[in-house]
Design a protein around this motif. Structure first.
Motif, PDB file in Angstrom:
ATOM      1  N   PRO A  43       0.784  -1.170  -0.165  1.00 42.16           N
ATOM      2  CA  PRO A  43      -0.073   0.038   0.036  1.00 42.16           C
ATOM      3  C   PRO A  43       0.877   1.370   0.106  1.00 42.16           C
ATOM      4  O   PRO A  43       2.081   1.283   0.373  1.00 42.16           O
ATOM      5  N   PRO A  44       0.353   2.172  -0.472  1.00 42.06           N
ATOM      6  CA  PRO A  44       1.081   3.580  -0.597  1.00 42.06           C
ATOM      7  C   PRO A  44       1.451   4.164   0.751  1.00 42.06           C
ATOM      8  O   PRO A  44       0.689   3.963   1.652  1.00 42.06           O
ATOM      9  N   VAL A  45       2.677   4.788   0.859  1.00 44.22           N
ATOM     10  CA  VAL A  45       2.949   5.297   2.193  1.00 44.22           C
ATOM     11  C   VAL A  45       2.886   6.613   2.301  1.00 44.22           C
ATOM     12  O   VAL A  45       2.987   7.225   1.357  1.00 44.22           O
ATOM     13  N   ALA A  46       2.325   7.247   3.312  1.00 43.66           N
ATOM     14  CA  ALA A  46       2.202   8.613   3.260  1.00 43.66           C
ATOM     15  C   ALA A  46       3.310   9.344   3.515  1.00 43.66           C
ATOM     16  O   ALA A  46       4.412   8.877   4.146  1.00 43.66           O
ATOM     17  N   PRO A  47       3.567  10.540   2.973  1.00 41.13           N
ATOM     18  CA  PRO A  47       4.717  11.375   2.854  1.00 41.13           C
ATOM     19  C   PRO A  47       4.983  11.571   4.614  1.00 41.13           C
ATOM     20  O   PRO A  47       4.257  12.101   5.251  1.00 41.13           O
ATOM     21  N   GLY A  48       6.377  11.339   5.000  1.00 37.06           N
ATOM     22  CA  GLY A  48       6.829  11.613   6.328  1.00 37.06           C
ATOM     23  C   GLY A  48       6.696  10.407   7.049  1.00 37.06           C
ATOM     24  O   GLY A  48       6.819  10.514   8.346  1.00 37.06           O
ATOM     25  N   THR A  49       6.004   9.411   6.800  1.00 34.93           N
ATOM     26  CA  THR A  49       5.893   8.200   7.593  1.00 34.93           C
ATOM     27  C   THR A  49       7.146   7.400   7.589  1.00 34.93           C
ATOM     28  O   THR A  49       7.692   6.885   6.377  1.00 34.93           O
ATOM     29  N   TYR A  50       7.547   6.969   8.597  1.00 39.59           N
ATOM     30  CA  TYR A  50       8.704   5.846   8.887  1.00 39.59           C
ATOM     31  C   TYR A  50       8.272   4.614   8.792  1.00 39.59           C
ATOM     32  O   TYR A  50       7.462   4.098   9.279  1.00 39.59           O
ATOM     33  N   VAL A  51       9.170   3.860   7.875  1.00 45.62           N
ATOM     34  CA  VAL A  51       8.610   2.586   7.749  1.00 45.62           C
ATOM     35  C   VAL A  51      10.118   1.889   7.815  1.00 45.62           C
ATOM     36  O   VAL A  51      11.192   1.997   7.495  1.00 45.62           O
ATOM     37  N   GLU A  52       9.879   0.766   8.909  1.00 42.55           N
ATOM     38  CA  GLU A  52      11.130   0.293   9.053  1.00 42.55           C
ATOM     39  C   GLU A  52      11.418  -0.911   8.393  1.00 42.55           C
ATOM     40  O   GLU A  52      10.343  -1.858   8.108  1.00 42.55           O
ATOM     41  N   SER A  53      12.499  -0.921   7.849  1.00 40.36           N
ATOM     42  CA  SER A  53      13.023  -1.856   6.780  1.00 40.36           C
ATOM     43  C   SER A  53      13.387  -3.076   7.520  1.00 40.36           C
ATOM     44  O   SER A  53      13.978  -2.978   8.683  1.00 40.36           O
ATOM     45  N   GLU A  54      13.657  -4.155   6.798  1.00 42.60           N
ATOM     46  CA  GLU A  54      13.838  -5.608   7.354  1.00 42.60           C
ATOM     47  C   GLU A  54      15.286  -5.493   7.597  1.00 42.60           C
ATOM     48  O   GLU A  54      16.009  -5.121   6.671  1.00 42.60           O
ATOM     49  N   PRO A  55      15.934  -6.123   8.664  1.00 39.71           N
ATOM     50  CA  PRO A  55      17.321  -6.207   8.874  1.00 39.71           C
ATOM     51  C   PRO A  55      18.047  -6.978   7.835  1.00 39.71           C
ATOM     52  O   PRO A  55      17.640  -8.061   7.511  1.00 39.71           O
ATOM     53  N   ALA A  56      19.103  -6.610   7.367  1.00 35.23           N
ATOM     54  CA  ALA A  56      19.857  -7.214   6.334  1.00 35.23           C
ATOM     55  C   ALA A  56      20.717  -8.351   6.931  1.00 35.23           C
ATOM     56  O   ALA A  56      21.362  -8.067   8.170  1.00 35.23           O
ATOM     57  N   THR A  57      20.823  -9.601   6.348  1.00 33.71           N
ATOM     58  CA  THR A  57      21.517 -10.612   7.000  1.00 33.71           C
ATOM     59  C   THR A  57      23.061 -10.444   6.881  1.00 33.71           C
ATOM     60  O   THR A  57      23.545  -9.985   5.610  1.00 33.71           O
ATOM     61  N   ALA A  58      23.852 -10.346   7.655  1.00 30.18           N
ATOM     62  CA  ALA A  58      25.236  -9.973   8.067  1.00 30.18           C
ATOM     63  C   ALA A  58      25.989 -11.237   7.096  1.00 30.18           C
ATOM     64  O   ALA A  58      25.617 -12.315   7.346  1.00 30.18           O
ATOM     65  N   ALA A  59      26.901 -10.700   6.308  1.00 33.52           N
ATOM     66  CA  ALA A  59      27.432 -11.567   5.438  1.00 33.52           C
ATOM     67  C   ALA A  59      28.558 -12.245   6.166  1.00 33.52           C
ATOM     68  O   ALA A  59      29.190 -11.500   7.134  1.00 33.52           O
ATOM     69  N   GLN A  60      28.620 -13.526   5.951  1.00 34.87           N
ATOM     70  CA  GLN A  60      29.773 -14.220   6.999  1.00 34.87           C
ATOM     71  C   GLN A  60      31.409 -14.085   6.453  1.00 34.87           C
ATOM     72  O   GLN A  60      31.303 -13.812   5.067  1.00 34.87           O
ATOM     73  N   PRO A  61      32.082 -13.581   7.341  1.00 38.53           N
ATOM     74  CA  PRO A  61      33.379 -13.140   6.766  1.00 38.53           C
ATOM     75  C   PRO A  61      34.272 -14.324   6.505  1.00 38.53           C
ATOM     76  O   PRO A  61      33.907 -15.390   6.909  1.00 38.53           O
ATOM     77  N   PRO A  62      35.148 -14.168   5.169  1.00 40.90           N
ATOM     78  CA  PRO A  62      35.841 -15.340   4.803  1.00 40.90           C
ATOM     79  C   PRO A  62      36.836 -15.895   5.897  1.00 40.90           C
ATOM     80  O   PRO A  62      37.180 -15.270   6.694  1.00 40.90           O
ATOM     81  N   LYS A  63      36.726 -17.249   5.840  1.00 42.59           N
ATOM     82  CA  LYS A  63      37.795 -17.822   6.873  1.00 42.59           C
ATOM     83  C   LYS A  63      39.210 -17.535   6.696  1.00 42.59           C
ATOM     84  O   LYS A  63      39.558 -17.741   5.405  1.00 42.59           O
ATOM     85  N   ALA A  64      39.805 -17.248   7.607  1.00 39.70           N
ATOM     86  CA  ALA A  64      41.148 -16.532   7.658  1.00 39.70           C
ATOM     87  C   ALA A  64      42.186 -17.875   7.277  1.00 39.70           C
ATOM     88  O   ALA A  64      41.932 -18.713   7.964  1.00 39.70           O
ATOM     89  N   ARG A  65      43.007 -17.815   6.521  1.00 37.81           N
ATOM     90  CA  ARG A  65      43.889 -18.630   6.150  1.00 37.81           C
ATOM     91  C   ARG A  65      45.095 -18.527   7.268  1.00 37.81           C
ATOM     92  O   ARG A  65      45.748 -17.509   7.291  1.00 37.81           O
ATOM     93  N   ARG A  66      45.602 -19.595   7.792  1.00 40.21           N
ATOM     94  CA  ARG A  66      46.722 -19.698   8.827  1.00 40.21           C
ATOM     95  C   ARG A  66      47.825 -20.079   8.380  1.00 40.21           C
ATOM     96  O   ARG A  66      48.856 -19.723   9.115  1.00 40.21           O
ATOM     97  N   GLY A  67      48.026 -20.505   7.151  1.00 46.25           N
ATOM     98  CA  GLY A  67      49.088 -20.931   6.652  1.00 46.25           C
ATOM     99  C   GLY A  67      50.041 -22.158   7.534  1.00 46.25           C
ATOM    100  O   GLY A  67      49.463 -23.124   7.961  1.00 46.25           O
ATOM    101  N   THR A  68      51.196 -21.843   7.886  1.00 47.78           N
ATOM    102  CA  THR A  68      51.980 -22.524   8.452  1.00 47.78           C
ATOM    103  C   THR A  68      52.157 -22.021  10.063  1.00 47.78           C
ATOM    104  O   THR A  68      53.043 -22.588  10.744  1.00 47.78           O
ATOM    105  N   LEU A  69      51.048 -21.187  10.519  1.00 48.53           N
ATOM    106  CA  LEU A  69      51.306 -20.662  11.796  1.00 48.53           C
ATOM    107  C   LEU A  69      50.696 -21.796  13.016  1.00 48.53           C
ATOM    108  O   LEU A  69      51.671 -21.781  13.884  1.00 48.53           O
ATOM    109  N   ASP A  70      50.055 -22.966  12.485  1.00 54.09           N
ATOM    110  CA  ASP A  70      49.817 -23.954  13.767  1.00 54.09           C
ATOM    111  C   ASP A  70      50.891 -24.731  13.739  1.00 54.09           C
ATOM    112  O   ASP A  70      51.221 -25.226  14.775  1.00 54.09           O
ATOM    113  N   LEU A  71      51.608 -24.866  12.368  1.00 51.61           N
ATOM    114  CA  LEU A  71      52.855 -25.802  12.579  1.00 51.61           C
ATOM    115  C   LEU A  71      54.036 -25.279  13.430  1.00 51.61           C
ATOM    116  O   LEU A  71      54.669 -25.782  14.193  1.00 51.61           O
TER     117      LEU A  71
END
Length: 252
Positions: free
Chosen positions: A64-92
């Motif tokens: 439905p049309p929203v009247a001017p000046g009306t606050y509409v709460e937007s759906e929260p965006a899903t946080a993107a999963q950070p890429p898994k850090a590569r540890r290389g030879t650190l554990d060794l």
């Protein structure tokens, strides 16, 4: 007039006799399903209740049309999963560091506790503790030997690593202070009788293990603080330093 003329009677027009038009039989506009072009199989596949349970196509309903000046709460965006850090030879590398420091402490503890590999044994270690001016030397000799063996074994396994490495820090602090007590002044190089090079290297390696964690090649490898240490590592390090200093100040 001929007979054909007599027999022929003109058929009345519909508007002259409306009743005739109404009484005329008419065929139904829809006499069968074929007239509707319906597939009888579609009706035969309906459930016994008469209602089709198959989902119908969802009709898109615009917002439905929203009247001017009306606050509409937007759906929260899903946080993107950070890429898994590569540890290389650190554990060794952390594994090698733990094995060297832990193995060294384990061997020295067994030398003091059992006299293996030319060690002093409990009697010789108790004598050293007495010369350093500690109170209750017999008890401290036993506890110190067991502490070195336990700390070394835990470091090798990577179990309770921050606490084990902190215990090594406390032991090395007392070793440095003991050598300084025997020969006042800064004697760093290990070639001198009171040099502290060896003790400082072991203590610094133990501090590094506390701050970095044991790595993933360890019993504690699945724990968060093993690969991402932060507050707990600082607390363990402070406990080790405070324990070593308090042992030297209040038990002598």
């Amino acid at each position: 007039m001929s007979d054909k003329a007599k027999d022929h009677v003109p058929e009345p027009e519909p508007y002259e006799n409306p009743t005739l038009e109404l009484n005329r039989p008419r065929s139904s506009m829809l006499e069968s399903d074929d007239d509707l072009d319906l597939d009888s199989a579609a009706f035969d596949s309906r459930p016994a209740g008469g209602f089709d349970s198959r989902p119908t196509e969802q009709i898109h309903r615009p917002d439905p049309p929203v009247a001017p000046g009306t606050y509409v709460e937007s759906e929260p965006a899903t946080a993107a999963q950070p890429p898994k850090a590569r540890r290389g030879t650190l554990d060794l590398g952390l594994l090698v560091l733990r094995l060297v420091v832990g193995g060294t402490m384990l061997v020295h503890g067994l030398q003091k506790l059992t006299g293996l590999w030319g060690g002093p044994g409990l009697d010789g270690f108790e004598s050293t503790v007495t010369d350093a001016g500690y109170q209750h030397p017999a008890l401290l000799a036993i506890l110190g030997s067991i502490g070195e063996v336990a700390a070394g074994g835990l470091l090798v396994l990577g179990l309770l690593t921050p606490l084990a490495a902190a215990a090594v820090v406390a032991i090395m602090i007392n070793a440095v202070l003991f050598k300084h007590h025997l020969e006042p002044g800064l004697q760093y190089f290990a070639t001198d009788e009171s040099g502290v090079e060896y003790e400082v290297l072991l203590g610094a390696a133990a501090v590094a293990i506390v701050l970095t964690g044991p790595g993933r090649i360890a019993v504690d490898g699945a724990r968060g603080w093993a690969t991402r240490p932060f507050i707990g590592s600082f607390v363990a390090l402070l406990l080790g330093v405070a324990g070593g200093v308090c042992l030297w100040l209040f038990v002598r």
